[in-house]
Design a protein around this motif. Structure first.
Motif, PDB file in Angstrom:
ATOM      1  N   LEU A  35     -14.300   2.562   2.045  1.00 59.82           N
ATOM      2  CA  LEU A  35     -13.675   2.131   0.789  1.00 59.82           C
ATOM      3  C   LEU A  35     -12.234   1.685   1.029  1.00 59.82           C
ATOM      4  N   VAL A  36     -11.545   2.484   1.863  1.00 61.13           N
ATOM      5  CA  VAL A  36     -10.153   2.119   2.155  1.00 61.13           C
ATOM      6  C   VAL A  36     -10.108   0.772   2.870  1.00 61.13           C
ATOM      7  N   GLY A  37     -10.986   0.637   3.876  1.00 61.11           N
ATOM      8  CA  GLY A  37     -10.987  -0.597   4.641  1.00 61.11           C
ATOM      9  C   GLY A  37     -11.390  -1.796   3.801  1.00 61.11           C
ATOM     10  N   ASP A  38     -12.046  -1.521   2.717  1.00 56.98           N
ATOM     11  CA  ASP A  38     -12.513  -2.586   1.838  1.00 56.98           C
ATOM     12  C   ASP A  38     -11.420  -3.085   0.899  1.00 56.98           C
ATOM     13  N   LEU A  39     -10.290  -2.407   0.913  1.00 55.80           N
ATOM     14  CA  LEU A  39      -9.190  -2.842   0.034  1.00 55.80           C
ATOM     15  C   LEU A  39      -8.805  -4.269   0.394  1.00 55.80           C
ATOM     16  N   ASP A  40      -8.634  -5.102  -0.617  1.00 53.14           N
ATOM     17  CA  ASP A  40      -8.314  -6.498  -0.346  1.00 53.14           C
ATOM     18  C   ASP A  40      -6.913  -6.640   0.209  1.00 53.14           C
TER      19      ASP A  40
ATOM     20  N   VAL B  88      -9.064   3.846  -5.299  1.00 58.50           N
ATOM     21  CA  VAL B  88      -8.732   4.126  -3.891  1.00 58.50           C
ATOM     22  C   VAL B  88      -7.214   4.055  -3.692  1.00 58.50           C
TER      23      VAL B  88
ATOM     24  N   ARG C 290       0.833  -1.207   0.000  1.00 58.76           N
ATOM     25  CA  ARG C 290       0.000   0.000   0.000  1.00 58.76           C
ATOM     26  C   ARG C 290       0.868   1.258   0.000  1.00 58.76           C
TER      27      ARG C 290
ATOM     28  N   GLU D  88      -6.037   2.392   9.108  1.00 61.92           N
ATOM     29  CA  GLU D  88      -7.210   1.823   8.445  1.00 61.92           C
ATOM     30  C   GLU D  88      -7.005   0.382   7.990  1.00 61.92           C
ATOM     31  N   LEU D  89      -5.802   0.077   7.541  1.00 60.39           N
ATOM     32  CA  LEU D  89      -5.602  -1.255   6.978  1.00 60.39           C
ATOM     33  C   LEU D  89      -4.920  -2.209   7.936  1.00 60.39           C
TER      34      LEU D  89
ATOM     35  N   GLN E 214     -11.163  -0.323  -6.229  1.00 61.73           N
ATOM     36  CA  GLN E 214      -9.950  -0.479  -5.441  1.00 61.73           C
ATOM     37  C   GLN E 214      -8.774   0.243  -6.089  1.00 61.73           C
TER      38      GLN E 214
END
Lengths: 208, 406
Positions: free
Chosen positions: B49-54, A131, A37, A150-151, A128
């Motif tokens: 949307l960000v959290g939905d990134l695979d 984003v 990322r 967030e990730l 995606q």
């Protein structure tokens, strides 16, 4: 740090590769994703993740167990990524005629199966991609803070320890990263139009 | 609270990082302000949307590759000395090309600063000298015209005779005058700088020329100068009448950079002192006669003391005249020899030849410069040691700050 991890750390500090590998099993994927990322393509991310693990392995003797191993490892990874991005920017400023390379690579080839149909997958991919592009346009520090939050699901305190900043800075970085990213996504029409409409006059009309 | 302030809190609100007071006023504002509500909703959606990134899977062979690299990086069982080396290397980090360039730049900066501070070493880039004219100072007419204009006065002098008998035991005035005494008294001093190709040959040449002219070398010092070129400096005494031909001969030793002759006319002072000497001698004679006639001790003592005074003055005037005579007869030449690089030996060849000479010379000087650099680095070692220690300490702290100490 539990007893098992402590023993692994001690062994890894003596140069035991197997112990170190066991220690990082849980982190390999996370670290790789963080790098991915940050830099936006898999090849570089793979290189960076490996470099970070190697660095950590070499630096094991310096690990004194004051912070958690996870935080320590994340700090190394973050630094490796930030260094790479800094160097990359320097290279870009040198070679001006080289076109700025945005992520033209298609999205992750190996995505976890979400069980969606082909059309949905395609749409998901596009979303995606946008984003990820938006994240790529943030400043390095902001991007790092946002990704960690967030990730990677890190707390503000953890992020502060990883990046070596105080909590106030972390808060402000996350805040600005979110606002910028939101703005980018609005511009790319990824966000609900109705809200965009509502939002617009407010933005134009100032604070009131 | 204003909307602007509220929006700065939205992010923290999403993470539940607000204080109770902040949260309450924010929630109160939201109920009244649809704009801020919409903003919050947008942020939520964006983060969704960000959290939905695979999550991306590890590339194939990642672990295998990492394993190989880890094994390669595994510290071998090494002797303590090599272990030390490894530790130092780890502590220093792997200096990349940027560090090296920076270090080199620092070195060159230091070195050139040193060159500037030592101007004698600064002249390493040479593109030829400016042409130097040969000038003659003083009054050339006088210098050349040693024509022996007869002295006007009838005044007799003791000149050299006085010198032989400093006491002047009543030889009286009207002694024979030498030819020289009648001529003008002109002291000539020449200064000359000559560039020579070979110092050894030039030194031999100077000795030969001086001997031929019947002069003598009063002072000779040969040695290296500050800028490491060898040079020599001389004080020569050359018979006045042979001064010019001798200077010409000296100039032929190499390339005369400068040449000047200063003529100092002391005729007037010479005549004055000679006249005074005359008077003093007469006075002395008289006192001696009076002394012969005196019979009182008191008188004798007084005459004696007066006699002492006069004799002292006679002596000093005589010395002055002798000095002038010597200076007039033998001119003084200050000669500076400077050895120049071999390349200058090759003369001619026009402009191209000159370019070639300049190139050759600068190549030689570059070599010398490099040698200087080597010497400089050795000289700088103690300072480098300090810098190294500071660097190690600084690096240590920097690394502490960047990566967690554990």
């Amino acid at each position: 740090m539990n007893v098992g991890e402590e023993q692994l750390v001690a062994r890894a500090q003596r140069g035991d590769v197997a112990a170190f590998e066991e220690l990082i099993t849980a982190y390999q994927k996370k670290v790789f994703n963080l790098a991915y990322r940050m830099v936006g393509n898999q090849e570089d991310a793979s290189d960076l993740a490996q470099e970070a693990f190697l660095k950590a392995f070499r630096a094991m003797p310096d690990f004194k167990g004051q912070a958690s191993f996870s935080t320590w490892l994340y700090r190394i990874v973050s630094n490796v990524c930030l260094d790479e991005l800094r160097q990359r920017r320097r290279r870009q400023t040198i070679s001006l005629d080289e076109p700025l390379q945005l992520e033209d690579e298609p999205l992750p080839r190996q995505v976890a199966d979400s069980g969606d149909g082909p059309e949905e997958i395609l749409e998901r991919r596009e979303v995606q991609e946008i984003v990820q592009q938006g994240i790529g346009e943030l400043g390095d520090d902001h991007r790092l803070a946002l990704i960690l939050r967030e990730l990677q699901g890190k707390s503000y305190q953890e992020i502060a320890e990883i990046t070596g900043c105080n909590i106030g800075t972390v808060k402000s970085r996350i805040n600005r990263a979110r606002l910028s990213l939101k703005q980018l996504l609005v511009e790319r029409e990824l966000l609900n139009n109705c809200y965009v409409e509502i939002n617009k006059p407010a933005a134009e009309g100032g604070t009131r | 609270m204003r909307c602007d302030d509220i929006r700065q809190l939205l992010s923290a609100y999403l993470d539940d990082q607000l204080t109770d007071a902040e949260r309450q006023s924010l929630e109160a504002h939201l109920t009244k302000c649809p704009d801020c509500q919409a903003e919050l909703e947008l942020l939520r959606q964006a983060m969704a949307l960000v959290g939905d990134l695979d999550e991306v899977e590890l590339p194939e062979g990642f672990s295998r590759q990492l394993h190989a690299r880890l094994v390669a990086a595994q510290p071998q069982k090494v002797s303590s000395l090599a272990g030390w080396g490894q530790r130092i290397r780890r502590n220093l980090g792997r200096p990349n090309w940027r560090t090296l360039v920076a270090a080199a730049a620092c070195f060159i900066l230091l070195f050139s600063t040193n060159l500037v501070l030592n101007p004698s070493r600064a002249a390493y880039i040479w593109w030829g000298d400016q042409p130097v004219g040969i000038k003659t100072e003083g009054d050339p007419g006088r210098v050349m015209g040693l024509s022996g204009t007869p002295d006007s006065g009838e005044l007799a002098t003791k000149s050299s005779q006085t010198g032989l008998a400093p006491g002047a035991e009543g030889q009286g005035g009207g002694a024979a005058e030498s030819e020289q005494a009648e001529s003008e008294k002109i002291i000539k001093t020449a200064t000359m700088q000559v560039r020579v190709a070979s110092m050894a040959e030039a030194v031999q040449g100077v000795r030969r020329i001086v001997a031929e002219a019947g002069g003598r070398i009063e002072r000779e010092s040969i040695g290296s100068q500050a800028d490491r070129r060898s040079g020599a400096s001389y004080v020569l005494r050359i018979p006045a009448e042979k001064l010019d031909p001798t200077l010409d001969n000296l100039a032929r030793l190499g390339e005369a950079v400068s040449r000047s002759v200063v003529a100092h006319d002391v005729t007037q002072q010479y005549i004055d002192i000679r006249a005074r000497l005359e008077t003093l001698c007469i006075q002395e004679q008289r006192l001696l006669e009076i002394m012969r006639k005196a019979d009182k001790v008191e008188d004798l003592l007084r005459i004696e003391s007066e006699l002492w005074r006069i004799r002292f003055e006679i002596e000093s005037a005589t010395r002055q005249l002798l000095y002038w005579n010597d200076r007039v007869e033998m001119s003084t030449v200050h000669l500076e020899l400077e050895e120049v690089d071999d390349a200058l030996k090759i003369k001619g060849g026009g402009f191209l030849g000159e370019l070639g000479r300049i190139l050759m010379l600068n190549v030689k000087r570059l070599g010398r410069l490099l040698l200087e650099m080597v010497k400089f680095s050795v000289a700088a070692l103690p300072y480098l040691l300090i810098v190294l220690v500071l660097w190690l300490v600084g690096w240590h702290f920097w690394r502490r700050r960047r990566s967690p100490a554990g």
